[in-house]
Scaffold this active site. Structure first.
Site, mmCIF file in Angstrom:
data_model
loop_
_atom_site.group_PDB
_atom_site.id
_atom_site.type_symbol
_atom_site.label_atom_id
_atom_site.label_comp_id
_atom_site.label_asym_id
_atom_site.label_seq_id
_atom_site.Cartn_x
_atom_site.Cartn_y
_atom_site.Cartn_z
ATOM 1 N N CYS A 1 0.792 -1.211 0.000
ATOM 2 C CA CYS A 1 0.000 0.000 0.000
ATOM 3 C C CYS A 1 0.824 1.260 0.000
ATOM 4 C CB CYS A 1 -0.832 0.004 1.271
ATOM 5 S SG CYS A 1 -1.358 -1.632 1.750
ATOM 6 N N GLN B 1 13.228 -18.468 -8.562
ATOM 7 C CA GLN B 1 13.507 -19.573 -9.466
ATOM 8 C C GLN B 1 13.222 -20.877 -8.753
ATOM 9 O OE1 GLN B 1 17.881 -18.418 -9.709
ATOM 10 N NE2 GLN B 1 18.019 -20.607 -10.022
ATOM 11 N N GLU C 1 20.394 -14.449 -16.015
ATOM 12 C CA GLU C 1 20.648 -13.193 -15.313
ATOM 13 C C GLU C 1 22.070 -12.666 -15.460
ATOM 14 O OE1 GLU C 1 21.052 -12.717 -11.117
ATOM 15 O OE2 GLU C 1 20.834 -14.850 -10.765
ATOM 16 N N PHE D 1 -3.168 -1.775 -2.475
ATOM 17 C CA PHE D 1 -2.928 -2.488 -3.732
ATOM 18 C C PHE D 1 -3.044 -3.941 -3.380
ATOM 19 C CE2 PHE D 1 -0.362 -2.447 -7.846
ATOM 20 C CZ PHE D 1 -0.683 -3.737 -8.158
ATOM 21 N N LYS E 1 15.489 -22.538 -6.099
ATOM 22 C CA LYS E 1 15.770 -21.890 -4.818
ATOM 23 C C LYS E 1 14.974 -20.607 -4.664
ATOM 24 C CE LYS E 1 19.988 -20.174 -6.944
ATOM 25 N NZ LYS E 1 21.395 -19.947 -6.866
ATOM 26 N N GLN F 1 25.262 -16.896 -5.976
ATOM 27 C CA GLN F 1 26.614 -16.417 -5.767
ATOM 28 C C GLN F 1 27.501 -17.013 -6.838
ATOM 29 O OE1 GLN F 1 27.622 -16.707 -1.685
ATOM 30 N NE2 GLN F 1 29.505 -15.565 -1.917
ATOM 31 N N ASN G 1 1.505 -0.669 5.804
ATOM 32 C CA ASN G 1 2.012 -1.012 4.479
ATOM 33 C C ASN G 1 3.021 -2.119 4.709
ATOM 34 O OD1 ASN G 1 3.186 -1.195 1.974
ATOM 35 N ND2 ASN G 1 4.344 0.708 2.163
ATOM 36 N N GLY G 2 2.671 -3.318 4.304
ATOM 37 C CA GLY G 2 3.603 -4.410 4.533
ATOM 38 C C GLY G 2 2.870 -5.706 4.663
ATOM 39 N N ARG H 1 0.167 3.738 -6.523
ATOM 40 C CA ARG H 1 0.538 2.720 -5.527
ATOM 41 C C ARG H 1 -0.647 1.822 -5.203
ATOM 42 N NH1 ARG H 1 5.712 3.729 -3.354
ATOM 43 N NH2 ARG H 1 5.541 2.022 -1.911
#
Lengths: 491, 1508
Positions: free
Chosen positions: B19, B964, B916, B233, B967, B973, B253-254, B49
């Site tokens: 939000c 993905q 990536e 949202f 994982k 890494q 918000n969270g 938002r």
């Protein structure tokens, strides 16, 4: 995992042989020294693949990456425990197996494969040296009795496993010593017979009874067998050799390969021989018909006799030197193989058919008439055809011919016919692979007798699995290790 | 709706929201209408938002909370005949009544009766005037009748606070009564607020509609000293007015990740509630406070309200529920540390990303969670107006009035006391609260650390190696578990790593006895909340745990902390022995045996569980035990162990149901716990701590077996093992965004596949288990197989452990779909082009009658449609474009393997994926023979390696990788030795320097952030489709709906089993779900939401045959991804050694020699796809489908196979997967409507227009523009135009010079190209300079602002994320995570927040002012120069990868040059001062030098010297 980069750092290396000139002087095995340090390095080449194709390529399902890893870490005892959990007789397979595992080794896709067979042999020999191979008789006996007919690799594996499960096992062997084909079929220079003896001793200590010189169906009736035992395992092998009924076959000097090899082995081992006169090819011209391993053994033996010339001929065309489109990795490659016996000297011909044996008029073989063949490329799904090449007929002088064209099926008369077991369409004992039960209640079959002529490693595999089937038949369950089925299986 | 919930995979509990929040307050408490009006303006500026569904005029919810507008009500009530008493003497309940009159009056009766019953009096109702003219049909369909009830106390002397409590009781009680009477209509009656001081106006509205809808809000007489706003949202669009915020105390918000556990604990804790402020009867009426049907935010609000009205002040409550990261922060000192430590024994943290505004009417404030993953900016004006908001500039203000601009920091609080008329700082506030009680003394007197309990001299259970193997088998150990798991944990000091995903059956399909935890899959964060980096941000993580009973939450006293505490949850045998034998007046331990008779009698296991529960009740009630020790030790030939997970779950759930759980701690002595996942499930289902005694005993044998080095002693091996389990646990928590074990405990962050309802309800209540499965007897059967193997009827000589074979294929191990046979057949088929061999392969994969692998294998075609000729089916060439190969980076696989896939896909019009790792620009040019190595899909992952404007310009599709399959929730890494020159160049990083991908995208902490990134990328390449890659899990459909609402063109549902890269084995096997479930849920949810036709749905994850494609299409996918099979086609033989760089077939390696042996050809891959398509076409013909589009979502041609005899499979019910959601006519089942991307009117259109001379002729242009906060991604599309024309080269420096004035929206300058120079006067929001690709950005405060630049935040969070080149000069401060993942930008700034330069790999950062905590975490390259006159850096810097050094002589010219630039560009007085005193200043600079980088530079230097 052993050493992730081992395969990048080390090349394949296996023990060297004594020189041909040296080794044909006797019937002893002819490997040269190879330090265990070197073997450990060879084990480091194993990549412990996510899919160990070797483990799949091995008919026994030997847990190859695991014992390689143990060897790399110098934990030989653990390696022995892993190896012996799937293979009762690594001392045999480590010597005479054509190593389908190595053919399917992932490293073999683009490099020489891991020296699996050598590592296997080293593990078991170390185990003997260190006294780890000791009799482990079962703690409890079930009171069930099982007869195993035949003491070749299939019979021995069946017996060893059933005994482990606590059953009382008797092995019947019609020959004078235990081992079947291992004993007299495979020349001593490929498998020293003390290797069999020390193992038999352990099996005896574990409680297996061995009855030699007993031809079941003749010396012991099948009724007795069925009455006396709770189950019977037929492991008599595929013993009827394929003949070559062409003109001149009646001449003296034409033998089945197995007759030659057996006679020779018995004499080498000092056993009782069946014929007074040895088949001795010293100074003679030898023709071996059939390009397989048995033929190769005839070559090696003939060289040790001191034959003047040896020719080995094969109907099929000369194999390619590399895999082709039809036998890609990890399949068994149909490529030209040169055995140690070939190295010792012989001429090899391919695409050759034998037309006639020619005698000297006194009933003795003088020569063989052969002809070159031309093979057609087969249509998809059809067998290839050949035709003779006109004008290529010629004679090869020979006083001895050994017919090494394989085996047709097990011997029917006697045991099998008396038992009235059903046969499959190739004349083998009918029993479904994986189930091993024949058409006769409580009678099972395994090894070449069931599947037709095959490798020692397949025989051991069938023997082990047949033991699981018999154990389950007797007990309703089995704790024996099976190739595919985990003890955690829920089915 | 409810019928759909039971029949389909959709579940409303999956819904997420995120939000925009904020408030405006007058510090002096002066009330005005302007405050409300401004707040609504601010709300309207947050429109982007919030979100809208398929109807543009139906919002997800918005609202405003204000003080009681007494004057307004006084007048308006008078008009309707209500005479209001004075302020404080009456309360107003804002009520949503049902539209239906009969129902409404029934509600009203309940409410009125309750008023009467509670000693209150109803003055009357007021109809709230509304105008629903502009709101959407969907919102109207559930629009309530909104009324305000005016209520007074019968006792007119009742103090206001007491009245407030009564109003609280009234609200809860009347609602509870309503729910009891009308359980089917719970959503029809709702009390928005009921208070004497505050009132909330909210609804299922867009931000603009709030003002239009509630006529009151435009009434000038309505006034307040503050107004708190919220815009929602949501991932769903099912109308629920009550989910709009603000609630009664907060706007949130969270996302509370631990909500299930929090609600369960609350449920237990409430049984202990006692308070002098409420009568017993009132407390009963209040309960339950929390329940699983409410949203996480609503539950949090309820909990806060209870604790506040129970007697604590609001900031105190916020500190309890959302504590700072206190456990590992050494700089945190008493009394604060003591406060947090003490309160951790009262309540676990409500953990998750959170920015919260809160108010009790007297104070208003805001706080951020410990990790600070939500933005919160404030601005104070000289007229005492304070503006706090999710973003800066949301309310345009006169810059000359600005006194202070700042941001809230992680874990910090900010409070305005309206009574005192001032801001109270975090420090002052907390100092006061933390010293109110002697917390430290209380702790010292009552808390007992485990190390303080004496250990008995002799172990209770000495090791017994003779029976070890037997017991290992009994508890399910395998060789693989011992060697690859336990031993590897000791060797690697972390969870073991594997690769190439998972192709074994789900546990419920396995024909081998599997560990019970294998039926449970770890949940993970994607999109709606971020995972955490447990390694680089370990400062916020904690494994501390404790055990014993809890006390009344509504009070606090010294007894509240009578707890035994542990630093981490894995107990050694001696620690357990200490507990077992302890004698302490405060603690009493009772052992509960988790065993059952092994004779296989049905019902035995369930009876044993019941007995355990009864034993526990007795121990608690009769013997006042406060620690229960569940033990599975007492097994023998006749007694089998109960899986400890089942035992723990059963006991935990039982004790929750009867309210006793808070009276005890649960310790588990578990023979069957050895890998991380086992511990995670035990803790997640309620264990406080676990003793893995069998694992310890196993460790004693490892050296002997040579699985670990010979010289490792057992003691240190045990320690390493415990450490590795702990690290693994942190990783598991963090992938869900949870930081502490205390919050994870009992939070049930799992979903389940294959456990039946009865077991779930009694042992794992609330866990999602959609396809049914095993009952108690079935579980017993699995255990007894192991038991029997351990105790055979006849003893076995030389017993060996079973293989396992979960990761490495073995004959006797678990079955794999890719096995020696299928690999050999597939490779043979594609190399020879022999369709017959492919058919043999496909048969082995598809036919699962005997051996089950996948859920799709259990489905079959009904054959209920008339077959057609295959000639009528659309040709293969039509179908090819629906294919993509999986995202595999150049770096993880070789150049040869990567380009072979690209060429193959380009040849057939399908798409390959860059992965990536960036892409070499030479591949963007088509070859002469027509082949093209360009990947059509360019991936944007969290590491942003090589993501430049030009990279994004060269593709047809941009894929945002949220997770993905192998994982999810974790980053990757790439060790330095793998970063060779080529990879380094492509990734825009330094060769030899290791690279870290963060677990989250640092610009996506929530769904609205994702919408922003989609917007950014759409600007970066308006012609590319934007795709979002999600991993299948329960709830993924709801996330996909959110993704659709965020305007993605495509969503990829990736199965859990895919994965080609390296990842922890525990992630490969225990995270995510098969695509069948995720895909079906996605399709069902999108159809339900009428969103399906706006987005393409793609599926991947072990797609191996044409049948797989057919099933995927029928379950809702119009496109497919193929990865592993494509790799196998080009030569992969499933070595599963990708992480070791030793791939022997040249696929997944960078080793030059090994790359040479790569034999794959594009033809092989094309053959694979062709075979698959031909098989698909045959299936289409058999089922009468002419086109793929016709097939999509037609799941009713499928049914569950009935010919599978395996008993476990027979328990499954797959009908939710194949349920076809009834769609109204006209609701599309596949993408047919383009998304409205809202990029037609962006500012960049003007910028491009003005830049024409530059773009066309490289002529210099300059211009000036005003800018406001809704101008987002400024410069991005302009840069795309440059990239299109000039590639990576860009334009010459400063070709385009633009000046802006105002508040820039998010992503200012994102992906800006070389040749651009932007000068911003004012301020900027988050993601400033994201992906900067060569441009120059300059920011200065507004010329009129009176702020001191170096003390005020003028640039938001996460600036220069993934930037690759360019320059920046900022006169002022930036927020958190400045220059995160920077790989080339040179930036000068005057102050930054926490986590500065995180994961940086290149570039130079000069900080002239403040720097926050955890500076340089994960920084492997580049250099930072920090001006640190006070020498504070050493304490706050994360020195794991960097050294702090003096500035070297040779560094000085460049540093000086940068500061001079800064001075010249910005006129910075700070820079001027430093330069004026250069000789002094230079000594105060610290050089932050990554060790890895330093090594590489030195090596390079040596090489250069050698070559000279």
């Amino acid at each position: 995992m052993g050493k992730p980069t081992g395969f990048l750092e080390y090349d394949r290396e296996v023990p060297q042989y004594k020189s041909p000139a040296e080794r044909i002087k006797d019937y002893a095995e002819f490997y040269l020294e190879f330090s265990s340090k070197k073997t450990e390095t060879q084990a480091a080449r194993c990549m412990e693949c996510g899919i160990p194709f070797c483990h799949n390529g091995c008919p026994l399902g030997n847990i190859i990456p695991d014992f390689n890893d143990a060897v790399y870490h110098q934990n030989w005892k653990q390696a022995y425990e892993i190896l012996s959990s799937t293979n009762n007789f690594p001392e045999f397979t480590g010597r005479i197996c054509p190593a389908p595992c190595e053919a399917s080794c992932v490293l073999g896709i683009n490099k020489p494969p891991v020296a699996i067979e050598h590592i296997e042999k080293t593990i078991i020999e170390k185990a003997y040296q260190n006294g780890w191979v000791v009799a482990c008789p079962p703690q409890v006996r079930t009171g069930k009795k099982v007869a195993v007919v035949g003491s070749g690799p299939a019979g021995l594996a069946t017996a060893a496993q059933l005994n482990k499960a606590g059953h009382t096992v008797t092995v019947y062997e019609r020959d004078d010593k235990i081992g079947g084909l291992l004993r007299y079929g495979i020349p001593d220079f490929k498998l020293d017979k003390s290797v069999i003896d020390r193992k038999i001793q352990i099996l005896e200590e574990e409680g297996i009874k061995f009855q030699v010189n007993v031809n079941v169906g003749v010396d012991v009736t099948v009724d007795y067998l069925l009455q006396e035992y709770d189950a019977v395992a037929l492991c008599g092998g595929s013993t009827i050799p394929r003949d070559l009924p062409i003109p001149g076959r009646e001449n003296k000097g034409i033998y089945f390969a197995m007759d030659f090899l057996k006679d020779n082995s018995k004499r080498v081992q000092g056993s009782k021989v069946l014929r007074d006169e040895p088949i001795n090819v010293k100074g003679a011209n030898v023709l071996v018909i059939g390009g397989g391993d048995t033929g190769s053994d005839c070559v090696g033996t003939s060289n040790r006799h001191g034959a003047k010339s040896i020719t080995q001929i094969e109907l099929l065309p000369k194999p390619k030197t590399e895999r082709g489109i039809d036998d890609p990795w990890p399949m068994w490659p149909q490529i030209l193989r040169t055995s140690s016996s070939h190295e010792e000297g012989c001429q090899r011909l391919w695409s050759v058919s034998t037309k006639e044996f020619i005698g000297d008029g006194k009933g003795n073989l003088k020569a063989a008439k052969i002809v070159d063949l031309e093979w057609e490329t087969p249509k998809p799904g059809q067998r290839p055809n050949f035709k003779e090449i006109p004008g290529s007929e010629r004679e090869i002088p020979c006083e001895f011919v050994f017919l090494a064209m394989g085996f047709v099926n097990p011997q029917h008369e006697g045991l099998l016919d008396n038992l009235k077991v059903a046969y499959d369409d190739r004349g083998n004992v009918k029993a479904e692979y994986g189930k091993y039960a024949t058409s006769v209640p409580k009678v099972f079959a395994a090894g070449d007798m069931r599947r037709g002529q095959s490798l020692v490693v397949w025989a051991i595999h069938e023997g082990r699995e047949c033991a699981v089937a018999i154990d389950t038949f007797l007990m309703g369950y089995s704790n024996l290790e099976a190739k595919e089925t985990s003890r955690y299986s829920l089915k | 709706m409810s019928q759909i919930e039971t029949k389909s995979l959709y579940d409303p509990s999956y819904e997420h929201d995120a939000c925009g929040i904020g408030f405006i307050a007058n510090l002096k408490g002066v009330k005005s209408h302007k405050t409300i009006d401004d707040a609504l303006k601010m709300l309207e500026n947050m429109e982007h938002r919030g979100a809208v569904g398929f109807e543009e005029n139906t919002g997800d919810g918005a609202g405003v909370l204000i003080q009681m507008p007494h004057n307004f009500f006084k007048i308006t009530c008078k008009e309707i005949g209500i005479d209001l008493p004075d302020y404080g003497k009456y309360g107003v309940a804002m009520i949503y009544f049902p539209k239906n009159v009969v129902m409404r009056e029934a509600c009203r009766k309940i409410f009125n009766d309750s008023i009467e019953h509670l000693g209150l009096e109803l003055l009357g109702y007021r109809n709230v005037p509304v105008s629903n003219k502009t709101i959407g049909k969907t919102a109207i369909s559930t629009e309530p009748k909104i009324e305000q009830a005016f209520i007074v106390a019968k006792d007119s002397y009742l103090p206001s606070d007491a009245l407030e409590r009564k109003l609280f009781v009234l609200r809860n009680w009347s609602y509870h009564q309503f729910c009891q009477q009308f359980p089917e209509n719970k959503d029809d009656f709702y009390i928005v607020s009921s208070s004497y001081k505050n009132i909330t106006y909210k609804g299922q509205l867009t931000t603009y509609q709030v003002r239009e809808y509630f006529l009151d809000l435009s009434d000038e007489r309505l006034d307040s000293a503050f107004a708190m706003i919220h815009s929602r949202f949501s991932t769903n669009t099912f109308p629920k007015w009550k989910l709009a915020q603000p609630f009664r105390y907060i706007a949130h918000n969270g996302e509370i990740n631990t909500i299930r556990g929090n609600v369960n604990w609350a449920h237990c804790n409430q049984t202990l509630f006692e308070s002098s402020l409420f009568t017993k009867d009132e407390i009963e009426k209040l309960l339950p406070i929390c329940d699983h049907e409410n949203s996480d935010s609503a539950n949090l609000d309820n909990m806060i309200e209870m604790l506040v009205l129970g007697g604590r002040e609001l900031p105190h409550v916020m500190m309890m529920l959302i504590p700072e990261a206190w456990q590992n922060d050494d700089s945190l000192k008493d009394p604060k540390r003591a406060f947090y430590e003490f309160h951790s024994s009262i309540v676990e943290a409500w953990d998750g990303p959170a920015s919260i505004s809160f108010t009790d009417g007297h104070i208003i404030g805001a706080t951020l969670d410990r990790n600070g993953l939500r933005p919160s900016r404030y601005c104070l004006l000289d007229d005492d107006t304070l503006i706090m908001s999710s973003k800066a500039g949301a309310l345009p203000v006169d810059q000359s009035k600005v006194v202070k601009k700042g941001r809230l920091e992680p874990g910090k609080m900010f409070v305005v006391d309206l009574d005192q008329g001032r801001i109270i700082s975090d420090e002052e506030l907390k100092q006061r609260i933390c010293t109110e009680q002697p917390y430290r003394t209380w702790l010292e007197q009552n808390e007992v650390h485990i190390s303080k309990i004496p250990v008995p001299e002799k172990p209770t259970y000495p090791y017994n190696l003779e029976t070890l193997k037997q017991r290992q088998i009994c508890y399910g150990y395998t060789t693989e578990a011992v060697k690859e798991n336990i031993a590897e944990m000791i060797n690697q000091k972390t969870d073991p790593i594997g690769s190439m995903g998972n192709d074994t059956p789900l546990a419920v399909l396995s024909q081998q006895s599997r560990h019970l935890s294998n039926y449970f899959k770890q949940q993970f964060a994607q999109v709606s909340n971020p995972p955490i980096d447990a390694i680089r941000e370990k400062i916020i993580m904690s494994l501390k745990t404790s055990a014993s009973r809890s006390f009344n939450m509504l009070s606090q006293s010294s007894v509240h902390c009578k707890q035994i505490t542990f630093d981490q949850p894995v107990l050694s045998n001696s620690e357990l022995d200490a507990l077992r034998h302890m004698s302490h007046p405060d603690f009493r331990v009772t052992q509960i045996n988790a065993v059952f008779p092994a004779n296989g009698t049905p019902g035995d296991l369930e009876k044993a569980l019941q007995k355990m529960c009864a034993d526990a009740d007795k121990a608690i009630l009769d013997y006042t035990s406060n620690i229960l020790l569940i033990s599975d030790r007492n097994t023998d030939k006749n007694t089998a162990p109960i899986p400890t997970l089942l035992a723990t779950g059963a006991l935990h759930n039982h004790l929750i149901k009867n309210g006793l759980r808070v009276r005890v701690g649960i310790i588990v002595e578990a023979g069957d716990a050895w890998e991380t996942h086992h511990f995670a499930t035990l803790i997640g289902y309620g264990a406080n701590a676990v003793n893995p005694y069998m694992a310890f005993e196993t460790i004693t044998t490892l050296a002997e077996e040579r699985y670990i080095a010979k010289d490792v002693d057992i003691e240190s091996a045990n320690k390493t093992y415990i450490y590795a389990i702990g690290a693994g646990l942190l990783k598991i928590f963090s992938k869900m965004g949870i930081s502490t074990l205390q919050s994870y405990k009992g939070a049930q962050i799992f979903e389940c596949y294959g456990i039946g309802k009865e077991v779930i309800e009694s042992c794992f209540n609330g866990t999602v288990s959609k396809i049914g499965g095993l009952n108690f007897d079935d579980i017993a059967r699995e255990v007894l197989v192991r038991h029997k193997a351990a105790y055979p009827q006849l003893p076995i000589v030389n017993q060996r452990l079973e293989e396992g074979g979960i990761h490495q294929w073995k004959h006797r191990g678990e079955k794999h779909l890719f096995n020696p046979e299928t690999i050999a057949l597939l490779q043979h088929a594609v190399r020879t082009g022999n369709k017959e061999i492919y058919k043999q392969y496909a048969k082995k994969v598809n036919d699962q009658a005997e051996q089950q692998f996948t859920l799709r294998g259990l489905l079959e075609f009904k054959g209920n449609r008339k077959p057609i000729s295959i000639d009528e089916v659309e040709p293969a060439s039509n179908i090819f474009p629906r294919f993509a190969t999986g995202a595999m980076s150049f770096g993880s696989i070789s150049h040869e393997a990567h380009t072979t896939l690209a060429i193959a896909m380009n040849r057939i019009g399908a798409r390959s994926n860059s992965g990536e790792g960036g892409e070499d620009e030479i591949r963007f040019v088509q070859k002469e023979n027509g082949d093209w190595e360009r990947s059509a899909i360019k991936q944007v992952a969290s590491g942003r390696f090589g993501v430049t404007s030009n990279y994004l310009a060269n593709c047809n599709e941009i894929q945002i990788k949220m997770a993905q399959g192998a994982k999810p929730g974790e980053g990757g890494q790439l060790p330095g030795h793998k970063v060779d020159d080529w990879i380094g160049r492509v990734r825009h990083s330094t060769p030899g320097v290791g690279l870290i991908s963060p677990p989250p995208h640092h610009d996506i902490y929530s769904i609205e952030d994702l919408a922003q990134l989609i917007f950014d990328l759409k600007n970066a390449n308006p012609n590319a489709e934007i795709s979002v890659k999600l991993v299948s899990k329960a709830g993924v459909g709801t996330i996909a709906a959110g993704v659709c609402k965020a305007f993605a063109d495509k969503v990829l549902i990736s199965g859990h089993d895919g994965g080609t890269g390296a990842s922890p084995i525990s992630s490969i096997h225990h995270t995510g779900s098969p695509w069948e479930l995720g895909l079906a849920e996605t399709h069902q949810t999108l159809v339900l939401n009428k969103l399906r036709d706006r987005i393409i749905v793609q599926a991947d994850g072990q797609m191996k045959t044409g049948r797989d494609l057919a099933i995927a299409a029928l379950l809702g996918a119009e496109e497919w991804g193929v990865a592993t099979a494509a790799l196998v086609a080009e030569g992969c033989i499933m070595m599963r050694k990708c992480h070791l760089n030793t791939c022997p077939v040249g696929v997944a390696t960078q080793n030059k020699d090994l790359r040479k042996v790569f034999k794959g050809k594009p033809e092989h891959v094309i053959n694979l796809i062709t075979f698959m398509v031909e098989e698909l076409r045959e299936i289409m013909a058999q089922n009468g489908f002419r086109t793929v589009n016709e097939m999509i979502g037609q799941s009713d041609v499928l049914r569950q196979r009935e010919d599978v005899s395996f008993w476990k499979v027979q328990k499954l019910d797959l009908s939710p997967i194949i349920y076809k959601v009834p769609a109204e006519p006209g609701v599309g089942l596949y993408k047919s409507i383009p998304q409205k991307h809202k990029i037609t009117d962006v500012l960049d259109r003007t910028l491009i227009e003005k830049a024409k001379p530059a773009l066309e002729k490289k002529q210099k242009v300059t211009a000036e523009f005003p800018i406001i906060n809704t101008d987002r991604a400024v410069g991005t599309m302009l840069s795309h135009e440059i990239s299109k024309r000039y590639g990576g080269e860009g334009l010459p420096e400063d070709t385009i010079t633009y000046k802006f004035r105002g508040s820039a929206g998010q992503s200012f300058g994102a992906f800006s190209q070389k040749g651009i120079r932007f000068e911003l006067e004012g301020e900027a929001n988050d993601y400033f300079g994201k992906g900067l690709s060569g441009a120059k950005l300059i920011v200065v405060p507004d010329r009129n602002a009176k702020i001191v630049p170096e003390e005020n935040v003028i640039v938001g969070n996460v600036s220069f994320y993934g930037a690759t080149s360019g320059e920046a000069y900022i006169k002022g401060m930036a927020g958190e995570r400045f220059c995160i993942r920077n790989s080339g930008v040179k930036a000068v700034i005057e102050g930054i927040g926490s986590h500065g330069c995180e994961y940086m790999t290149g570039g130079i950062v000069v900080v002239l002012g403040k720097f926050g905590r955890n500076f340089a975490a994960g920084m492997s390259g580049g250099i930072a120069y920090i001006y640190d006159p006070d020498g504070l850096l050493p304490q706050t810097c994360n020195k794991e990868l960097v050294d702090l050094e003096d500035v070297a002589f040779e560094d000085i010219p460049e540093l000086r040059q940068l500061i001079e630039n800064h001075k010249n560009y910005t006129g910075s007085s700070l820079a001027t001062n430093i330069l004026n005193n250069w000789d002094d200043s230079i000594d105060k600079f610290v050089k932050v030098f990554p060790r890895d980088y330093k090594r590489v530079l030195e090596e390079r230097k040596k090489k250069q010297e050698a070559s000279v």
